[in-house]
Motif scaffolding. Structure first.
Motif, PDB file in Angstrom:
ATOM      1  N   ASN A 150      35.228 -17.259  15.061  1.00 22.07           N
ATOM      2  CA  ASN A 150      34.996 -17.040  13.635  1.00 22.07           C
ATOM      3  C   ASN A 150      36.002 -16.046  13.073  1.00 22.07           C
ATOM      4  O   ASN A 150      36.851 -15.511  13.798  1.00 22.07           O
ATOM      5  N   GLY A 151      35.907 -15.788  11.792  1.00 25.82           N
ATOM      6  CA  GLY A 151      36.892 -14.937  11.132  1.00 25.82           C
ATOM      7  C   GLY A 151      36.971 -13.533  11.712  1.00 25.82           C
ATOM      8  O   GLY A 151      38.060 -12.974  11.886  1.00 25.82           O
ATOM      9  N   ALA A 152      35.841 -12.924  12.020  1.00 22.57           N
ATOM     10  CA  ALA A 152      35.835 -11.569  12.576  1.00 22.57           C
ATOM     11  C   ALA A 152      36.466 -11.547  13.963  1.00 22.57           C
ATOM     12  O   ALA A 152      37.209 -10.615  14.312  1.00 22.57           O
ATOM     13  N   GLN A 153      36.186 -12.554  14.760  1.00 21.50           N
ATOM     14  CA  GLN A 153      36.784 -12.632  16.096  1.00 21.50           C
ATOM     15  C   GLN A 153      38.296 -12.803  16.007  1.00 21.50           C
ATOM     16  O   GLN A 153      39.045 -12.187  16.770  1.00 21.50           O
ATOM     17  N   MET A 154      38.751 -13.623  15.077  1.00 15.28           N
ATOM     18  CA  MET A 154      40.191 -13.814  14.902  1.00 15.28           C
ATOM     19  C   MET A 154      40.868 -12.530  14.437  1.00 15.28           C
ATOM     20  O   MET A 154      41.966 -12.181  14.889  1.00 15.28           O
ATOM     21  N   THR A 155      40.206 -11.808  13.530  1.00 16.84           N
ATOM     22  CA  THR A 155      40.776 -10.557  13.026  1.00 16.84           C
ATOM     23  C   THR A 155      40.977  -9.561  14.162  1.00 16.84           C
ATOM     24  O   THR A 155      42.062  -8.975  14.321  1.00 16.84           O
ATOM     25  N   LEU A 156      39.947  -9.358  14.973  1.00 22.29           N
ATOM     26  CA  LEU A 156      40.061  -8.404  16.070  1.00 22.29           C
ATOM     27  C   LEU A 156      41.049  -8.876  17.132  1.00 22.29           C
ATOM     28  O   LEU A 156      41.783  -8.074  17.711  1.00 22.29           O
ATOM     29  N   LEU A 157      41.083 -10.178  17.389  1.00 25.02           N
ATOM     30  CA  LEU A 157      42.060 -10.703  18.347  1.00 25.02           C
ATOM     31  C   LEU A 157      43.474 -10.345  17.904  1.00 25.02           C
ATOM     32  O   LEU A 157      44.287  -9.873  18.703  1.00 25.02           O
ATOM     33  N   MET A 158      43.764 -10.565  16.636  1.00 24.00           N
ATOM     34  CA  MET A 158      45.109 -10.268  16.138  1.00 24.00           C
ATOM     35  C   MET A 158      45.377  -8.772  16.117  1.00 24.00           C
ATOM     36  O   MET A 158      46.502  -8.321  16.383  1.00 24.00           O
ATOM     37  N   ASN A 159      44.362  -7.959  15.810  1.00 22.12           N
ATOM     38  CA  ASN A 159      44.526  -6.509  15.887  1.00 22.12           C
ATOM     39  C   ASN A 159      44.854  -6.092  17.317  1.00 22.12           C
ATOM     40  O   ASN A 159      45.708  -5.218  17.545  1.00 22.12           O
ATOM     41  N   GLY A 160      44.194  -6.715  18.286  1.00 24.49           N
ATOM     42  CA  GLY A 160      44.480  -6.410  19.684  1.00 24.49           C
ATOM     43  C   GLY A 160      45.888  -6.810  20.074  1.00 24.49           C
ATOM     44  O   GLY A 160      46.583  -6.084  20.792  1.00 24.49           O
ATOM     45  N   LEU A 161      46.326  -7.945  19.602  1.00 19.46           N
ATOM     46  CA  LEU A 161      47.676  -8.422  19.888  1.00 19.46           C
ATOM     47  C   LEU A 161      48.732  -7.476  19.343  1.00 19.46           C
ATOM     48  O   LEU A 161      49.791  -7.274  19.953  1.00 19.46           O
ATOM     49  N   GLN A 162      48.449  -6.860  18.216  1.00 14.80           N
ATOM     50  CA  GLN A 162      49.426  -5.987  17.565  1.00 14.80           C
ATOM     51  C   GLN A 162      49.378  -4.540  18.040  1.00 14.80           C
ATOM     52  O   GLN A 162      50.261  -3.755  17.687  1.00 14.80           O
ATOM     53  N   TYR A 163      48.367  -4.163  18.814  1.00 16.44           N
ATOM     54  CA  TYR A 163      48.116  -2.751  19.089  1.00 16.44           C
ATOM     55  C   TYR A 163      49.271  -2.061  19.822  1.00 16.44           C
ATOM     56  O   TYR A 163      49.715  -0.986  19.431  1.00 16.44           O
ATOM     57  N   PHE A 164      49.759  -2.670  20.874  1.00 16.07           N
ATOM     58  CA  PHE A 164      50.808  -2.037  21.680  1.00 16.07           C
ATOM     59  C   PHE A 164      52.215  -2.493  21.295  1.00 16.07           C
ATOM     60  O   PHE A 164      53.189  -1.806  21.579  1.00 16.07           O
ATOM     61  N   GLU A 165      52.329  -3.650  20.686  1.00 14.95           N
ATOM     62  CA  GLU A 165      53.642  -4.173  20.293  1.00 14.95           C
ATOM     63  C   GLU A 165      53.462  -4.997  19.028  1.00 14.95           C
ATOM     64  O   GLU A 165      52.884  -6.090  19.077  1.00 14.95           O
ATOM     65  N   TYR A 166      53.947  -4.497  17.918  1.00 16.09           N
ATOM     66  CA  TYR A 166      53.666  -5.149  16.638  1.00 16.09           C
ATOM     67  C   TYR A 166      54.464  -6.433  16.457  1.00 16.09           C
ATOM     68  O   TYR A 166      55.654  -6.498  16.761  1.00 16.09           O
ATOM     69  N   GLU A 167      53.788  -7.451  15.993  1.00 16.08           N
ATOM     70  CA  GLU A 167      54.444  -8.647  15.489  1.00 16.08           C
ATOM     71  C   GLU A 167      53.567  -9.243  14.396  1.00 16.08           C
ATOM     72  O   GLU A 167      52.337  -9.210  14.486  1.00 16.08           O
ATOM     73  N   GLN A 168      54.210  -9.723  13.367  1.00 16.04           N
ATOM     74  CA  GLN A 168      53.479 -10.331  12.264  1.00 16.04           C
ATOM     75  C   GLN A 168      52.972 -11.706  12.685  1.00 16.04           C
ATOM     76  O   GLN A 168      53.674 -12.478  13.327  1.00 16.04           O
ATOM     77  N   ILE A 169      51.746 -11.997  12.329  1.00 12.21           N
ATOM     78  CA  ILE A 169      51.139 -13.274  12.697  1.00 12.21           C
ATOM     79  C   ILE A 169      50.957 -14.097  11.437  1.00 12.21           C
ATOM     80  O   ILE A 169      50.364 -13.649  10.452  1.00 12.21           O
ATOM     81  N   GLN A 170      51.472 -15.312  11.463  1.00 11.56           N
ATOM     82  CA  GLN A 170      51.438 -16.155  10.284  1.00 11.56           C
ATOM     83  C   GLN A 170      50.394 -17.260  10.409  1.00 11.56           C
ATOM     84  O   GLN A 170      50.030 -17.680  11.499  1.00 11.56           O
ATOM     85  N   SER A 171      49.937 -17.708   9.247  1.00  9.58           N
ATOM     86  CA  SER A 171      49.002 -18.823   9.175  1.00  9.58           C
ATOM     87  C   SER A 171      49.629 -19.915   8.320  1.00  9.58           C
ATOM     88  O   SER A 171      50.315 -19.627   7.332  1.00  9.58           O
ATOM     89  N   TYR A 172      49.417 -21.165   8.712  1.00  7.51           N
ATOM     90  CA  TYR A 172      50.020 -22.288   8.011  1.00  7.51           C
ATOM     91  C   TYR A 172      48.957 -23.311   7.626  1.00  7.51           C
ATOM     92  O   TYR A 172      47.912 -23.419   8.265  1.00  7.51           O
ATOM     93  N   PHE A 173      49.247 -24.050   6.589  1.00  2.00           N
ATOM     94  CA  PHE A 173      48.442 -25.223   6.271  1.00  2.00           C
ATOM     95  C   PHE A 173      49.386 -26.296   5.755  1.00  2.00           C
ATOM     96  O   PHE A 173      49.672 -26.392   4.568  1.00  2.00           O
ATOM     97  N   THR A 174      49.905 -27.077   6.690  1.00  3.48           N
ATOM     98  CA  THR A 174      50.839 -28.132   6.320  1.00  3.48           C
ATOM     99  C   THR A 174      50.151 -29.199   5.494  1.00  3.48           C
ATOM    100  O   THR A 174      50.746 -29.791   4.605  1.00  3.48           O
ATOM    101  N   GLY A 175      48.877 -29.439   5.794  1.00  7.59           N
ATOM    102  CA  GLY A 175      48.163 -30.436   5.021  1.00  7.59           C
ATOM    103  C   GLY A 175      46.898 -30.900   5.689  1.00  7.59           C
ATOM    104  O   GLY A 175      45.819 -30.816   5.124  1.00  7.59           O
ATOM    105  N   GLU A 176      47.027 -31.354   6.937  1.00  8.64           N
ATOM    106  CA  GLU A 176      45.829 -31.878   7.574  1.00  8.64           C
ATOM    107  C   GLU A 176      45.143 -30.862   8.464  1.00  8.64           C
ATOM    108  O   GLU A 176      43.952 -30.955   8.701  1.00  8.64           O
ATOM    109  N   GLY A 177      45.848 -29.873   8.968  1.00  8.75           N
ATOM    110  CA  GLY A 177      45.155 -28.827   9.704  1.00  8.75           C
ATOM    111  C   GLY A 177      45.733 -28.469  11.044  1.00  8.75           C
ATOM    112  O   GLY A 177      46.928 -28.561  11.292  1.00  8.75           O
ATOM    113  N   SER A 178      44.836 -28.056  11.953  1.00 11.42           N
ATOM    114  CA  SER A 178      45.255 -27.394  13.177  1.00 11.42           C
ATOM    115  C   SER A 178      45.953 -28.310  14.172  1.00 11.42           C
ATOM    116  O   SER A 178      46.677 -27.827  15.042  1.00 11.42           O
ATOM    117  N   CYS A 179      45.764 -29.627  14.093  1.00 16.24           N
ATOM    118  CA  CYS A 179      46.481 -30.508  15.014  1.00 16.24           C
ATOM    119  C   CYS A 179      47.984 -30.342  14.849  1.00 16.24           C
ATOM    120  O   CYS A 179      48.753 -30.520  15.794  1.00 16.24           O
TER     121      CYS A 179
END
Length: 261
Positions: A150-179
């Motif tokens: 869910n949204g809260a889990q994704m937020t914390l996951l990305m915070n964890g990913l950035q904690y020791f080594e920062y990188e910007q995380i992008q989100s896309y919506f080409t049209g149909e979705g996650s496939c």
């Protein structure tokens, strides 16, 4: 580096995930699928959006090739669309025109708009085979990971990913979705990609309405787990505490962000 099994268990515990992390391996030679223990084919005609559910919820190890999609591809206008976005079928002009004709009047108002959408899709490197398995099973050395939450889990996951080594995380919506915008985008860029599962994956892949998915290069997992552990020590953990919208935040903010010389 922890074991994949150990890291999978730690991530699931830290974020209270209710399904397995999906381990992904892309194979240039489909014969390599035969070397993966317990691998199986989807039962009957399938779409790609059904596969992550079989892995993350039912614990299956799935392997697919272009040939496996032929029974369905020969019966619909989209042809090999679901596999070509993964790199399993050529993204040539003929295939893209098939897709545009299929999308026109369904996902898009007209064929010209549909053709424009085709230009925006990621273009992962071509492969002959794709394997998906629960990460904790350690069936092979993973290249990429799919994490659903869910949204809260994704937020914390990305915070964890950035904690020791920062990188910007992008989100896309080409049209149909996650496939298109999860694994293929991650493969193309080599960077994490957060996105919304499509209507198809919610319908056929049984993704819950509140779930999102992030695709990660597998080498980001250790850093993410370490970051989540560090955040937990500061009091930032799942589930995040909900306080009051009208409260005085001064005591909290002065404790979290004290003035320093």
């Amino acid at each position: 580096m922890g074991t994949w099994n150990g890291l999978a268990k730690e991530m699931k515990e830290l974020l209270d995930l209710d399904s397995s992390i999906v381990s992904v391996k892309r194979l240039e030679d489909k014969e390599g699928l035969k070397n993966i223990a317990g691998i199986e084919k989807p039962a009957g005609p399938f779409t790609y959006c059904q596969l992550p559910y079989l892995v993350r919820k039912q614990g299956k190890t799935i392997g697919i090739t272009k040939d496996d999609a032929t029974p369905l591809a020969e019966k619909m206008q989209l042809r090999y669309r679901c596999l070509r976005v993964q790199g399993l079928a050529p993204a040539d002009d003929k295939q893209l025109e098939h897709e545009a004709k299929g999308f026109a009047g369904f996902w898009f108002n007209d064929i010209e708009t549909a053709r424009e959408s085709m230009k925006a899709y990621p273009k992962p490197s071509p492969i002959e085979g794709l394997a998906l398995s629960p990460l904790e099973d350690e069936k092979y050395e993973p290249e990429y990971l799919l994490v659903y939450g869910n949204g809260a889990q994704m937020t914390l996951l990305m915070n964890g990913l950035q904690y020791f080594e920062y990188e910007q995380i992008q989100s896309y919506f080409t049209g149909e979705g996650s496939c298109a915008d999860a694994l293929p985008r991650c493969v193309e860029t080599g960077k994490p990609s957060l996105c919304l599962p499509c209507v198809g994956e919610r319908g056929f892949g049984l993704v819950n309405n509140d779930e999102m998915v992030i695709a990660l290069p597998a080498d980001r997992l250790q850093r993410t787990v370490d970051g989540l552990k560090a955040l937990k020590k500061t009091g930032l953990a799942y589930p995040p505490a909900q306080l009051e919208a009208g409260m005085d935040v001064t005591p909290l903010f002065t404790a979290w962000y004290p003035i320093q010389d």
